[in-house]
Design an enzyme around this catalytic site. Structure first.
Site, PDB file in Angstrom:
ATOM      1  N   GLY A 272      69.932  25.990  17.635  1.00  0.00           N
ATOM      2  CA  GLY A 272      70.487  25.067  18.488  1.00  0.00           C
ATOM      3  C   GLY A 272      71.757  25.355  19.328  1.00  0.00           C
ATOM      4  O   GLY A 272      72.382  26.503  18.876  1.00  0.00           O
TER       5      GLY A 272
ATOM      6  N   ASP B 234      41.378  21.405  29.454  1.00  0.00           N
ATOM      7  CA  ASP B 234      41.830  20.488  28.185  1.00  0.00           C
ATOM      8  C   ASP B 234      40.903  19.209  28.420  1.00  0.00           C
ATOM      9  O   ASP B 234      40.220  18.624  27.570  1.00  0.00           O
ATOM     10  CB  ASP B 234      43.186  20.017  28.650  1.00  0.00           C
ATOM     11  CG  ASP B 234      44.194  20.975  28.705  1.00  0.00           C
ATOM     12  OD1 ASP B 234      43.837  22.327  28.205  1.00  0.00           O
ATOM     13  OD2 ASP B 234      45.188  21.102  29.322  1.00  0.00           O
TER      14      ASP B 234
ATOM     15  N   CYS C 172      69.433  30.226  12.212  1.00  0.00           N
ATOM     16  CA  CYS C 172      70.709  29.892  13.088  1.00  0.00           C
ATOM     17  C   CYS C 172      71.649  28.690  12.926  1.00  0.00           C
ATOM     18  O   CYS C 172      72.235  28.730  11.899  1.00  0.00           O
ATOM     19  CB  CYS C 172      70.106  30.276  14.521  1.00  0.00           C
ATOM     20  SG  CYS C 172      71.571  30.822  15.679  1.00  0.00           S
ATOM     21  N   TYR C 173      71.544  27.874  14.086  1.00  0.00           N
ATOM     22  CA  TYR C 173      72.421  26.639  14.007  1.00  0.00           C
ATOM     23  C   TYR C 173      72.092  25.739  12.782  1.00  0.00           C
ATOM     24  O   TYR C 173      72.706  25.299  11.898  1.00  0.00           O
ATOM     25  CB  TYR C 173      72.075  25.769  15.175  1.00  0.00           C
ATOM     26  CG  TYR C 173      72.911  24.269  15.016  1.00  0.00           C
ATOM     27  CD1 TYR C 173      74.240  24.311  15.285  1.00  0.00           C
ATOM     28  CD2 TYR C 173      72.554  23.341  14.480  1.00  0.00           C
ATOM     29  CE1 TYR C 173      75.205  23.338  15.094  1.00  0.00           C
ATOM     30  CE2 TYR C 173      73.143  22.013  14.152  1.00  0.00           C
ATOM     31  CZ  TYR C 173      74.555  22.182  14.634  1.00  0.00           C
ATOM     32  OH  TYR C 173      75.255  20.943  14.568  1.00  0.00           O
TER      33      TYR C 173
ATOM     34  N   GLU D  33      61.327  33.662  14.815  1.00  0.00           N
ATOM     35  CA  GLU D  33      60.288  33.396  15.752  1.00  0.00           C
ATOM     36  C   GLU D  33      60.377  34.153  16.715  1.00  0.00           C
ATOM     37  O   GLU D  33      58.829  34.385  17.633  1.00  0.00           O
ATOM     38  CB  GLU D  33      60.474  31.850  15.915  1.00  0.00           C
ATOM     39  CG  GLU D  33      61.537  31.422  16.942  1.00  0.00           C
ATOM     40  CD  GLU D  33      62.806  31.575  16.153  1.00  0.00           C
ATOM     41  OE1 GLU D  33      63.249  31.857  15.028  1.00  0.00           O
ATOM     42  OE2 GLU D  33      63.638  30.565  16.810  1.00  0.00           O
TER      43      GLU D  33
ATOM     44  N   LYS E 235      47.445  25.092  24.175  1.00  0.00           N
ATOM     45  CA  LYS E 235      46.106  25.205  25.106  1.00  0.00           C
ATOM     46  C   LYS E 235      45.188  26.049  24.342  1.00  0.00           C
ATOM     47  O   LYS E 235      43.864  26.091  24.142  1.00  0.00           O
ATOM     48  CB  LYS E 235      46.397  25.932  26.303  1.00  0.00           C
ATOM     49  CG  LYS E 235      45.233  26.222  27.189  1.00  0.00           C
ATOM     50  CD  LYS E 235      45.821  26.267  28.649  1.00  0.00           C
ATOM     51  CE  LYS E 235      44.935  25.324  29.489  1.00  0.00           C
ATOM     52  NZ  LYS E 235      45.535  23.983  29.915  1.00  0.00           N
TER      53      LYS E 235
ATOM     54  N   HIS F 196      66.819  34.876  14.470  1.00  0.00           N
ATOM     55  CA  HIS F 196      65.566  34.181  14.930  1.00  0.00           C
ATOM     56  C   HIS F 196      64.421  34.894  14.656  1.00  0.00           C
ATOM     57  O   HIS F 196      63.898  35.776  15.110  1.00  0.00           O
ATOM     58  CB  HIS F 196      65.628  33.793  16.448  1.00  0.00           C
ATOM     59  CG  HIS F 196      66.660  32.908  16.794  1.00  0.00           C
ATOM     60  ND1 HIS F 196      66.382  31.582  16.882  1.00  0.00           N
ATOM     61  CD2 HIS F 196      68.059  33.017  17.035  1.00  0.00           C
ATOM     62  CE1 HIS F 196      67.643  30.969  17.070  1.00  0.00           C
ATOM     63  NE2 HIS F 196      68.671  31.925  17.511  1.00  0.00           N
TER      64      HIS F 196
END
Ligand code: XMP
Length: 529
Positions: free
Chosen positions: A72, A242, A99-100, A187, A385, A185
Site C-alpha cells: 500500500g 465476454d 510490503c505495507y 507478484e 478475461k 513484491h
C-alpha cells in the site's frame, strides 16, 4: 453499485460450495493487488480481493484457507493509515504479508517499524535466506523493492528469513503460526522468482491447487440455475468474447429463459452486425437484433466530453433494453434479470476498490441508473478475461471468435474524439477495418492484445497527386497486455506500419495523416477517451 458491494460481496458466480480452496487478498491500496490475485489463480488457487475495511465475519464468509496482505502507498505512521482488522490474527489463518502488509504485521504486534526518508526502490538481491519459502529460488535472484519505512524490531515469535544489502529485514516469518512477511513484491515480473515464492507459500500452507478456469463451468451453471429459477433473463450481447461466452453459458444453464439481445447502436465495427449475428446463431443462440442507431446518435448529438458520452451510451442501452424487454414480455412473460458479461477488472476499475479515482465509467458497471428495474446477473464478475476465454473454449466457441481483441461497450464513440456523427463513424469504420484486416492477413493479429484506430478532430494538410488535401488525422494504437490493467505499445515491424498507413491514405480519402500511438498504460489508457 458502490465500492463496498463490489468488494465485500462473497464470491458470486462461483461459491465457496463449489470452490474447496480460496484465498482472500486484503487490499491495502497497492497498485499490484489485482496482480497478486492473478498470480495466485495461475497457481491453481481461487483468489479474491477484499478491502482492508472488511470485517472478520465478511472475510470468513468466503471460507479462505489463507490470507494475503497487499502492499500500500501509506506509512503505518500516517494519519488514518489502514489498521489490522479486528480479530484477524486470532483467526489463525496462514498469512503472506507483502510490503505495507509486512510493516502492518510488525506494527500491530510488538515489533517496530522505522520511518525513513531514504526510499529503497528497484531491484535487490536476497541474501541469507533461511526458509523453505525460498526453496528453488536462485541465489542471484532479483526481487523488486519499493518502500520507505523498514521493520527494525521483530515481533515476538518472528525471525529474519532474508536480507538485502540495504534492508536487514527483507523477509520475516513466524513459522509456528504460518505468517510469512516480505518487504519486496513477489507478484511483479521484476521479481525473477516471485512466482516460485508464492507457490512455496501455497505448498507450505497445504493448498492442493486444483482450481482451473475450465473446472468452473459446471459450478457457474449450477449457481445461475439456483439464482434464476424459472425467471427470464435478458442478456445484452456486444459481440465481444465476454458477453458471447456468457450467452453460451446461460443458454446451457437456462435454455429458452435466456433472451439474448444484440443492439446495433451505430457504433459498431464494419460488418460487425452480420458477423456477430451469424456466428452466434450458428452456435445456437436465438439472437434478437434491435436497430437503435438513431436513438444512440440522438443521445450523443453534440456530446464531446468522454464521461458524458459514456454515461449517455450507458443510459441509452438501458432504455433500449427496457423497451425490448417490454416488447418481449408480451410473449414470454415477465423478464426479471439483466445479465452482463462484467469482468473483475471492470468491477475493480469502476468501483475504485480502495477509494482510488474512478478513471472511466465502464458503461456496464458504472453507468447503470439507480432505479434499474431488473435484477443484475453477472456470473463473470470475479473472473479475468483469459479465464473467460478458457470457459469459451470449453463451451465450443471457435478460436477466431474466442481470441478476438476486446472491444469496449461504448464502441467507436470513445474512439471518435469530439462529437459523434454518422459520417465520422463511417470514416473510422473504414480505417479500423483496413488496420484489423491487415493485421489478420499478415498474421500479426494474435501478436497484440488489442488493436484499434482513433479518429481525431485534427485536420492537417496533405498532398494527393498534384492537389492539396486537408483531411483528418487518425491514430493507430496496439498494445501488449495481460488483462488491460497495464499495457505497453506493440512494436510492429516498421514495414507493416508503413503499409497500413499507405492503405489508409489511399483508400480513405477523408484521411490525410496516420500516426502510431507509442504511449504505455500508465500513463495513457488504452482507449483515448
Ligand atoms: P482503458 O481505456 O481503460 O481500457 O485502458 C482497458 C480495457 O477496457 C476496455 N474498455 C471498456 N470495455 N466498456 C467495456 O466493455 C467500457 O466502457 C470500456 N472502456 C474501456 C478497453 O477497450 C480495454 O480493453
Amino acid at each position: 453499485m458502490n465500492s463496498a458491494s463490489a468488494h465485500t460481496a462473497s464470491i458470486t458466480g462461483i461459491t465457496s460450495k463449489s470452490i474447496s480452496e480460496s484465498i482472500v487478498v486484503l487490499d491495502y491500496g497497492s497498485q499490484y493487488t489485482q496482480l497478486i490475485v492473478r498470480r495466485l489463480r495461475e497457481l491453481g488457487v481461487f483468489a479474491i480481493i477484499m478491502p482492508h475495511t472488511a470485517s472478520l465475519q465478511e472475510i470468513l464468509e468466503n471460507q479462505p484457507k489463507a490470507l494475503v496482505f497487499s502492499g500500500g502507498p501509506t506509512s503505518v505512521y500516517d494519519e488514518g493509515a489502514p489498521a489490522i482488522i479486528e480479530g484477524l490474527f486470532e483467526s489463525d489463518l496462514p498469512t503472506l504479508a507483502i510490503c505495507y502488509g509486512m510493516q502492518l504485521v510488525a506494527h500491530s504486534l510488538d515489533g517496530e517499524v522505522t520511518a525513513s526518508s531514504h526510499k529503497e526502490y528497484g531491484k535487490a538481491v536476497l541474501t541469507e535466506r533461511r526458509s523453505a519459502l525460498f526453496d528453488g529460488v536462485d541465489s542471484e535472484s532479483v526481487v523488486w523493492m519499493s518502500h520507505g519505512d523498514s521493520v527494525t524490531t521483530l515481533p515476538s515469535g518472528f525471525e529474519v528469513i532474508a536480507s538485502t544489502a540495504d534492508t536487514a529485514v527483507a523477509a520475516m516469518a513466524n513459522t509456528n503460526k504460518n505468517i510469512f512477511c516480505l518487504q519486496f513484491h513477489p507478484e511483479v515480473q521484476h521479481s525473477q522468482d516471485g512466482q516460485k515464492i508464492l507457490e512455496n507459500f501455497l505448498e507450505l500452507t497445504g493448498f492442493s491447487r486444483t482450481w482451473q478456469a475450465e473446472h468452473i463451468v459446471e459450478s457457474l451453471i449450477a449457481d445461475v440455475q439456483a439464482q434464476v429459477g424459472d425467471k427470464n433473463v435478458l442478456l445484452g450481447i456486444s459481440g465481444g468474447v465476454d458477453s458471447s461466452t456468457l450467452g453460451l453459458l446461460l443458454h446451457k444453464a437456462i435454455g429458452e429463459q435466456l433472451l439474448p439481445v444484440f443492439v446495433d447502436n451505430g457504433l459498431l465495427r464494419q460488418g460487425e452486425l452480420e458477423l456477430v449475428s451469424q456466428s452466434l446463431r450458428s452456435l445456437g443462440l436465438p439472437l434478437h437484433v434491435v436497430d437503435a442507431k438513431e436513438q444512440f446518435y440522438k443521445a450523443l448529438a453534440g456530446v464531446t466530453d468522454p464521461e458524458q458520452k459514456r454515461k449517455a451510451i450507458g443510459k441509452t442501452f438501458i432504455d433500449v433494453f427496457s423497451e425490448k424487454a417490454r416488447d418481449l414480455e408480451k410473449t414470454v412473460g415477465e423478464i426479471s434479470f439483466l445479465a452482463q458479461g462484467t469482468l473483475y477488472p471492470d468491477v475493480v476499475e469502476s468501483a475504485g476498490g480502495h477509494g482510488a479515482a474512478n478513471i472511466k465509467s465502464h458503461h456496464n458497471v458504472g453507468g447503470l441508473p439507480d432505479d434499474l428495474s431488473f435484477e443484475l446477473l453477472e456470473p463473470f464478475r470475479t473472473l479475468f478475461k483469459d479465464e473467460v476465454r478458457e470457459i469459451a473454449a470449453k463451451l465450443g466457441m471457435p478460436p477466431a471468435m474466442k481470441n478476438r481483441h476486446p472491444f469496449p461497450g461504448p464502441g467507436l464513440a470513445i474512439r471518435c474524439l469530439g462529437d459523434i456523427t454518422a459520417e465520422k463513424i463511417d470514416i473510422l469504420q473504414r480505417v479500423d477495418n483496413i488496420f484489423i484486416t491487415m493485421l489478420i492477413e499478415r498474421d500479426l493479429y494474435g501478436s497484440t492484445w488489442q488493436a484499434l484506430a482513433v479518429l481525431t478532430p485534427l485536420r492537417t494538410v496533405g498532398v494527393v497527386g498534384d492537389g492539396r488535401s486537408y483531411g483528418y488525422t487518425v491514430a493507430l494504437r496496439a498494445v501488449s497486455s495481460i488483462d488491460g490493467m497495464t499495457a505497453d505499445w506493440t512494436r510492429f515491424p516498421h514495414e507493416f506500419l508503413a503499409d497500413v498507413s499507405n492503405a489508409i491514405t489511399n483508400q480513405v480519402p477523408e484521411v490525410s495523416r496516420v500516426v502510431y500511438d507509442i504511449t504505455s498504460k500508465p500513463p495513457g489508457t488504452i482507449e483515448w477517451e
